[in-house]
Scaffold this motif. Structure first.
Motif, mmCIF file in Angstrom:
data_model
loop_
_atom_site.group_PDB
_atom_site.id
_atom_site.type_symbol
_atom_site.label_atom_id
_atom_site.label_comp_id
_atom_site.label_asym_id
_atom_site.label_seq_id
_atom_site.Cartn_x
_atom_site.Cartn_y
_atom_site.Cartn_z
ATOM 1 N N ILE A 147 0.867 -1.167 0.000
ATOM 2 C CA ILE A 147 0.000 0.000 0.000
ATOM 3 C C ILE A 147 0.907 1.221 0.000
ATOM 4 N N ASP A 148 0.910 1.966 -1.121
ATOM 5 C CA ASP A 148 1.884 3.059 -1.244
ATOM 6 C C ASP A 148 1.375 4.362 -0.640
ATOM 7 N N GLY A 149 2.214 5.372 -0.662
ATOM 8 C CA GLY A 149 1.961 6.628 0.027
ATOM 9 C C GLY A 149 0.784 7.426 -0.487
ATOM 10 N N SER A 150 0.356 7.184 -1.718
ATOM 11 C CA SER A 150 -0.777 7.924 -2.268
ATOM 12 C C SER A 150 -2.108 7.220 -2.023
ATOM 13 N N ALA A 151 -2.079 6.050 -1.388
ATOM 14 C CA ALA A 151 -3.277 5.240 -1.208
ATOM 15 C C ALA A 151 -4.114 5.679 -0.008
ATOM 16 N N ARG A 152 -5.413 5.334 -0.114
ATOM 17 C CA ARG A 152 -6.329 5.547 1.006
ATOM 18 C C ARG A 152 -7.133 4.266 1.201
ATOM 19 N N VAL A 153 -7.189 3.794 2.450
ATOM 20 C CA VAL A 153 -7.991 2.621 2.801
ATOM 21 C C VAL A 153 -8.987 3.075 3.858
ATOM 22 N N ARG A 154 -10.272 3.014 3.536
ATOM 23 C CA ARG A 154 -11.292 3.486 4.465
ATOM 24 C C ARG A 154 -11.612 2.460 5.540
ATOM 25 N N GLY A 155 -11.226 1.221 5.316
ATOM 26 C CA GLY A 155 -11.403 0.174 6.312
ATOM 27 C C GLY A 155 -10.095 -0.082 7.044
ATOM 28 N N ARG A 156 -9.858 -1.333 7.352
ATOM 29 C CA ARG A 156 -8.640 -1.733 8.064
ATOM 30 C C ARG A 156 -7.730 -2.540 7.143
ATOM 31 N N VAL A 157 -6.464 -2.607 7.523
ATOM 32 C CA VAL A 157 -5.503 -3.456 6.830
ATOM 33 C C VAL A 157 -5.222 -4.639 7.741
ATOM 34 N N ARG A 158 -5.478 -5.856 7.230
ATOM 35 C CA ARG A 158 -5.258 -7.071 8.021
ATOM 36 C C ARG A 158 -4.362 -8.025 7.249
ATOM 37 N N THR A 159 -3.427 -8.626 7.978
ATOM 38 C CA THR A 159 -2.566 -9.641 7.382
ATOM 39 C C THR A 159 -2.768 -10.938 8.139
ATOM 40 N N GLU A 160 -3.427 -11.894 7.483
ATOM 41 C CA GLU A 160 -3.603 -13.217 8.081
ATOM 42 C C GLU A 160 -2.385 -14.080 7.792
ATOM 43 N N SER A 161 -1.793 -13.898 6.619
ATOM 44 C CA SER A 161 -0.515 -14.506 6.258
ATOM 45 C C SER A 161 -0.004 -13.764 5.027
ATOM 46 N N GLY A 162 1.234 -14.040 4.660
ATOM 47 C CA GLY A 162 1.815 -13.355 3.509
ATOM 48 C C GLY A 162 2.610 -12.133 3.930
ATOM 49 N N GLU A 163 2.960 -11.316 2.939
ATOM 50 C CA GLU A 163 3.810 -10.140 3.155
ATOM 51 C C GLU A 163 3.022 -8.871 2.841
ATOM 52 N N THR A 164 2.881 -8.007 3.843
ATOM 53 C CA THR A 164 2.171 -6.742 3.674
ATOM 54 C C THR A 164 3.095 -5.601 4.049
ATOM 55 N N LYS A 165 3.204 -4.619 3.149
ATOM 56 C CA LYS A 165 3.978 -3.412 3.434
ATOM 57 C C LYS A 165 3.072 -2.206 3.244
ATOM 58 N N VAL A 166 3.097 -1.295 4.212
ATOM 59 C CA VAL A 166 2.272 -0.088 4.146
ATOM 60 C C VAL A 166 3.194 1.117 4.259
ATOM 61 N N ASP A 167 3.182 1.985 3.254
ATOM 62 C CA ASP A 167 3.957 3.217 3.291
ATOM 63 C C ASP A 167 3.423 4.095 4.417
ATOM 64 N N SER A 168 4.320 4.773 5.112
ATOM 65 C CA SER A 168 3.921 5.608 6.244
ATOM 66 C C SER A 168 3.040 6.790 5.841
ATOM 67 N N LYS A 169 3.025 7.159 4.558
ATOM 68 C CA LYS A 169 2.206 8.274 4.088
ATOM 69 C C LYS A 169 0.799 7.838 3.662
ATOM 70 N N ALA A 170 0.548 6.541 3.617
ATOM 71 C CA ALA A 170 -0.779 6.046 3.232
ATOM 72 C C ALA A 170 -1.811 6.437 4.286
ATOM 73 N N GLN A 171 -3.027 6.724 3.845
ATOM 74 C CA GLN A 171 -4.115 7.090 4.765
ATOM 75 C C GLN A 171 -4.926 5.845 5.071
ATOM 76 N N ILE A 172 -4.775 5.355 6.307
ATOM 77 C CA ILE A 172 -5.449 4.132 6.732
ATOM 78 C C ILE A 172 -6.343 4.449 7.923
ATOM 79 N N ASN A 173 -7.619 4.045 7.830
ATOM 80 C CA ASN A 173 -8.491 4.166 9.003
ATOM 81 C C ASN A 173 -8.173 3.038 9.963
ATOM 82 N N GLN A 174 -8.064 3.360 11.229
ATOM 83 C CA GLN A 174 -7.707 2.326 12.218
ATOM 84 C C GLN A 174 -8.844 1.985 13.118
#
Length: 118
Positions: free
Chosen positions: A91-118
């Motif tokens: 999830i790169d810095g220009s992205a917006r996620v209105r929900g949550r980011v969940r990792t059940e398995s695999g590799e997830t990277k979230v740029d610190s500039k991404a807009q994520i609702n927590q």
């Protein structure tokens, strides 16, 4: 690569390269052989299966689910949750996620500039 600028109604399964400038009014599933650039909108959920590749520049109104062996780069707007179930998700810095980011398995990277609702 096929280019789609119109509206596709109903759920879609993609197994070929596709550049989506238009809209899909339904769920989209990308399977092995599918490489999709979403520059328009998906009014539904997006699921990416083993061998599928997706780069989201536009909008997805529902959830994003990344299954084992799939790869997704998210640079647009996601209305629901981003769920990694074994693939690779960035999830790169220009992205917006209105929900949550969940990792059940695999590799997830979230740029610190991404807009994520927590």
């Amino acid at each position: 690569m096929r280019e789609e600028r119109g509206t596709l109604n109903g759920n879609q399964i993609v197994s070929e390269p596709l550049d989506l400038w238009g809209t899909i009014s339904g769920d989209l599933m990308v399977v092995d052989g599918g490489k999709v650039y979403i520059r328009g909108a998906v009014y539904g959920h997006l699921k990416v299966a083993h061998g599928g590749r997706v780069h989201i520049y536009g909008n997805v109104s529902g959830n994003l689910v990344v299954l084992e062996g799939a790869k997704v780069i998210h640079s647009g707007v996601l209305g629901g949750d981003a769920i990694n179930e074994g693939g690779r998700m960035f999830i790169d810095g220009s992205a917006r996620v209105r929900g949550r980011v969940r990792t059940e398995s695999g590799e997830t990277k979230v740029d610190s500039k991404a807009q994520i609702n927590q």
